[in-house]
Design a protein around this motif. Structure first.
Motif, PDB file in Angstrom:
ATOM      1  N   HIS A   1     -20.204  14.372  -5.190  1.00 33.31           N
ATOM      2  CA  HIS A   1     -21.406  15.209  -5.155  1.00 33.31           C
ATOM      3  C   HIS A   1     -21.113  16.704  -5.179  1.00 33.31           C
ATOM      4  O   HIS A   1     -22.040  17.513  -5.219  1.00 33.31           O
ATOM      5  N   GLY A   2     -19.823  17.079  -5.150  1.00 33.04           N
ATOM      6  CA  GLY A   2     -19.478  18.491  -5.226  1.00 33.04           C
ATOM      7  C   GLY A   2     -19.887  19.298  -4.014  1.00 33.04           C
ATOM      8  O   GLY A   2     -20.281  20.461  -4.138  1.00 33.04           O
ATOM      9  N   VAL A   3     -19.786  18.695  -2.824  1.00 31.52           N
ATOM     10  CA  VAL A   3     -20.171  19.393  -1.591  1.00 31.52           C
ATOM     11  C   VAL A   3     -18.942  19.595  -0.712  1.00 31.52           C
ATOM     12  O   VAL A   3     -17.989  18.807  -0.776  1.00 31.52           O
ATOM     13  N   PRO A   4     -18.929  20.629   0.113  1.00 29.10           N
ATOM     14  CA  PRO A   4     -17.786  20.840   1.004  1.00 29.10           C
ATOM     15  C   PRO A   4     -17.681  19.726   2.043  1.00 29.10           C
ATOM     16  O   PRO A   4     -18.678  19.109   2.435  1.00 29.10           O
ATOM     17  N   HIS A   5     -16.461  19.529   2.518  1.00 31.01           N
ATOM     18  CA  HIS A   5     -16.182  18.482   3.510  1.00 31.01           C
ATOM     19  C   HIS A   5     -15.464  19.105   4.702  1.00 31.01           C
ATOM     20  O   HIS A   5     -14.419  19.739   4.552  1.00 31.01           O
ATOM     21  N   VAL A   6     -16.046  18.919   5.878  1.00 29.16           N
ATOM     22  CA  VAL A   6     -15.440  19.337   7.144  1.00 29.16           C
ATOM     23  C   VAL A   6     -15.063  18.083   7.910  1.00 29.16           C
ATOM     24  O   VAL A   6     -15.837  17.114   7.955  1.00 29.16           O
ATOM     25  N   VAL A   7     -13.877  18.064   8.501  1.00 24.88           N
ATOM     26  CA  VAL A   7     -13.484  16.940   9.349  1.00 24.88           C
ATOM     27  C   VAL A   7     -13.257  17.448  10.769  1.00 24.88           C
ATOM     28  O   VAL A   7     -12.815  18.575  10.972  1.00 24.88           O
ATOM     29  N   THR A   8     -13.599  16.615  11.740  1.00 25.99           N
ATOM     30  CA  THR A   8     -13.222  16.890  13.127  1.00 25.99           C
ATOM     31  C   THR A   8     -12.146  15.903  13.527  1.00 25.99           C
ATOM     32  O   THR A   8     -12.306  14.685  13.354  1.00 25.99           O
ATOM     33  N   ALA A   9     -11.058  16.430  14.056  1.00 28.23           N
ATOM     34  CA  ALA A   9      -9.935  15.597  14.497  1.00 28.23           C
ATOM     35  C   ALA A   9     -10.110  15.266  15.974  1.00 28.23           C
ATOM     36  O   ALA A   9     -10.016  16.140  16.835  1.00 28.23           O
ATOM     37  N   HIS A  10     -10.411  14.011  16.252  1.00 27.86           N
ATOM     38  CA  HIS A  10     -10.517  13.543  17.630  1.00 27.86           C
ATOM     39  C   HIS A  10      -9.200  12.911  18.097  1.00 27.86           C
ATOM     40  O   HIS A  10      -8.954  12.785  19.288  1.00 27.86           O
ATOM     41  N   SER A  11      -8.411  12.487  17.142  1.00 27.78           N
ATOM     42  CA  SER A  11      -7.083  11.924  17.385  1.00 27.78           C
ATOM     43  C   SER A  11      -6.372  11.942  16.044  1.00 27.78           C
ATOM     44  O   SER A  11      -6.980  12.250  15.015  1.00 27.78           O
ATOM     45  N   LEU A  12      -5.083  11.603  16.053  1.00 28.64           N
ATOM     46  CA  LEU A  12      -4.314  11.607  14.811  1.00 28.64           C
ATOM     47  C   LEU A  12      -3.551  10.296  14.690  1.00 28.64           C
ATOM     48  O   LEU A  12      -2.869   9.873  15.630  1.00 28.64           O
ATOM     49  N   GLU A  13      -3.650   9.672  13.541  1.00 29.61           N
ATOM     50  CA  GLU A  13      -2.970   8.393  13.330  1.00 29.61           C
ATOM     51  C   GLU A  13      -1.448   8.489  13.533  1.00 29.61           C
ATOM     52  O   GLU A  13      -0.859   7.590  14.131  1.00 29.61           O
ATOM     53  N   PRO A  14      -0.769   9.555  13.079  1.00 29.90           N
ATOM     54  CA  PRO A  14       0.689   9.602  13.307  1.00 29.90           C
ATOM     55  C   PRO A  14       1.062   9.612  14.786  1.00 29.90           C
ATOM     56  O   PRO A  14       2.194   9.269  15.133  1.00 29.90           O
ATOM     57  N   LEU A  15       0.128  10.027  15.650  1.00 28.37           N
ATOM     58  CA  LEU A  15       0.404  10.075  17.081  1.00 28.37           C
ATOM     59  C   LEU A  15      -0.138   8.852  17.809  1.00 28.37           C
ATOM     60  O   LEU A  15      -0.166   8.820  19.042  1.00 28.37           O
ATOM     61  N   ARG A  16      -0.556   7.851  17.048  1.00 28.01           N
ATOM     62  CA  ARG A  16      -1.022   6.599  17.644  1.00 28.01           C
ATOM     63  C   ARG A  16      -0.357   5.409  16.940  1.00 28.01           C
ATOM     64  O   ARG A  16      -1.038   4.531  16.404  1.00 28.01           O
TER      65      ARG A  16
END
Length: 395
Positions: free
Chosen positions: A102-117
């Motif tokens: 859709h050509g829209v910006p994407h923001v992510v919130t990091a609540h945890s990280l897979e490499p650290l789990r």
């Protein structure tokens, strides 16, 4: 501005801190902008909220593959949004795909990280490689990455060095200070099997490796005999961790009284009463980006004893709102204490020190409530999130 928030968890299907964060953030954001929620699970009746079940053809697939299938259905429906904001790897791929579709910006919130789990491989099998790929791909491509603490920001840049540090911004988790308040209700506390007249240590969390529950159960063997240990613990990641915790609880109960295990999700009225009555709350996590449970306990006036790891030191002010327990950890992503016995001993000592001085614990609890009010109110966090959105849209 219309923002589509993409998430696995959303009320009433909330099982962890990320779900709590999304629900509270959406409520605060909707006072300012148009927010559509696209979540996993059963249909919701809330206006502007759309739920997505696992696609029928993937019902028997590995959980990670089924997740990607749901993400594709979510991404297809995002048309019309000005920006998409995804939470956790479960929804990150939906945001990544929506950005391209859709050509829209994407923001992510990091609540945890897979490499650290890495223990998630026990739960997902080969799907852990899929979840890790989805998270990395989305994070490296996102227009902005929100970290819930400075500690999490450092972890993101260490785990994903390809990300431009300028795109990673800190916006804390928050707490609804109207809902989370001290509640003096000894009758409710007694109904949960806890004596409000005796000192208590309260744990709230899922039964997962990162929460450090086995270390707490070993430390509890050293607590004074009159202290109750209250475990609000359920939703085990695997049968193996459940079996380990069950065995440790059985051993502890064979040695001492006052071990209360509540394995159901407590409604807020019961939990606030329990936290208010607690002499101290404990967070023995070996991995914790911030820890909403610590904020909930502080808002209810409980002193907090927590591991000095991740974002916990940004929430708990050592010696003021609680006590931080030192830990040296392996750098292999597991967070395993290098000296488990030392960590257990230090945890036991900190808990004993706090529960043995109820007056001082109450002072710490009052200071924790003030700290929650000053730094972690949701209106301020929503305003900071809107700043991130506007900065991305202005580029």
């Amino acid at each position: 501005m219309r923002v589509d928030v993409l998430t696995r968890e959303y009320p009433p299907e909330v099982y962890g801190g990320a779900g709590v964060h999304v629900a509270e953030l959406v409520r605060a954001l909707r006072r300012e902008i148009d927010v559509a929620v696209r979540c996993f699970g059963a249909p919701r009746s809330e206006p502007g909220t759309f739920a997505y079940a696992t696609p029928a053809g993937l019902a028997g697939a590995n959980a990670a593959i089924a997740t990607l299938g749901t993400d594709l259905e979510i991404a297809a429906d995002v048309s019309g949004a000005d920006l998409v904001h995804s939470h956790t790897w479960y929804a990150n791929f939906a945001g990544f795909t929506a950005k391209r579709l859709h050509g829209v910006p994407h923001v992510v919130t990091a609540h945890s990280l897979e490499p650290l789990r890495p223990w998630k491989a026990e739960q997902l099998g080969g799907g852990y490689r899929i979840s890790s790929w989805a998270e990395r791909t989305a994070f490296e491509d996102a227009d902005a990455v929100i970290a819930v603490s400075d500690g999490m920001r450092r972890d993101i840049l260490r785990a994903y060095p390809a990300i431009d540090p300028a795109r990673v911004q800190v916006v804390y988790n928050g707490i609804d200070l109207a809902d989370w308040v001290p509640v003096d209700d000894p009758a409710t506390v007694r109904s949960l099997g806890v004596d409000p007249e005796r000192p208590s240590v309260v744990f709230v969390g899922r039964i997962t490796r990162q929460k450090g529950l086995p270390y707490l159960l070993r430390a509890a063997r050293r607590l004074p005999a009159e202290v109750q240990l209250v475990l609000c613990a359920g939703a085990p990641d695997t049968p193996e961790i459940m079996a380990e915790v069950t065995a440790l609880v059985d051993e502890l109960r064979a040695e001492r009284e006052g071990v209360v295990w509540i394995d159901r999700h407590l409604p807020r009225a019961e939990l606030t009463a329990l936290l208010t009555a607690a002499t101290t709350f404990v967070c023995p996590s070996v991995y914790e980006p911030l820890g909403i449970v610590n904020l909930e306990a502080m808002a209810c006036g409980a002193a907090v004893v927590g591991t000095a790891t991740g974002g916990i030191p940004e929430v708990v002010e050592d010696g003021v709102t609680g006590v931080l327990v030192p830990i040296e950890q392996a750098d292999d992503g597991t967070g395993t204490p290098l000296d488990p016995e030392r960590f257990v001993a230090d945890l036991a000592e900190a808990l004993t020190r706090v529960v043995s001085d109820p007056a001082r614990a109450a002072e710490m609890g009052a200071a924790g409530r003030r700290r929650a009010e000053e730094l972690f109110a949701w209106d301020a966090i929503a305003a900071r999130t809107l700043e991130v959105y506007r900065g991305v849209l202005a580029r």
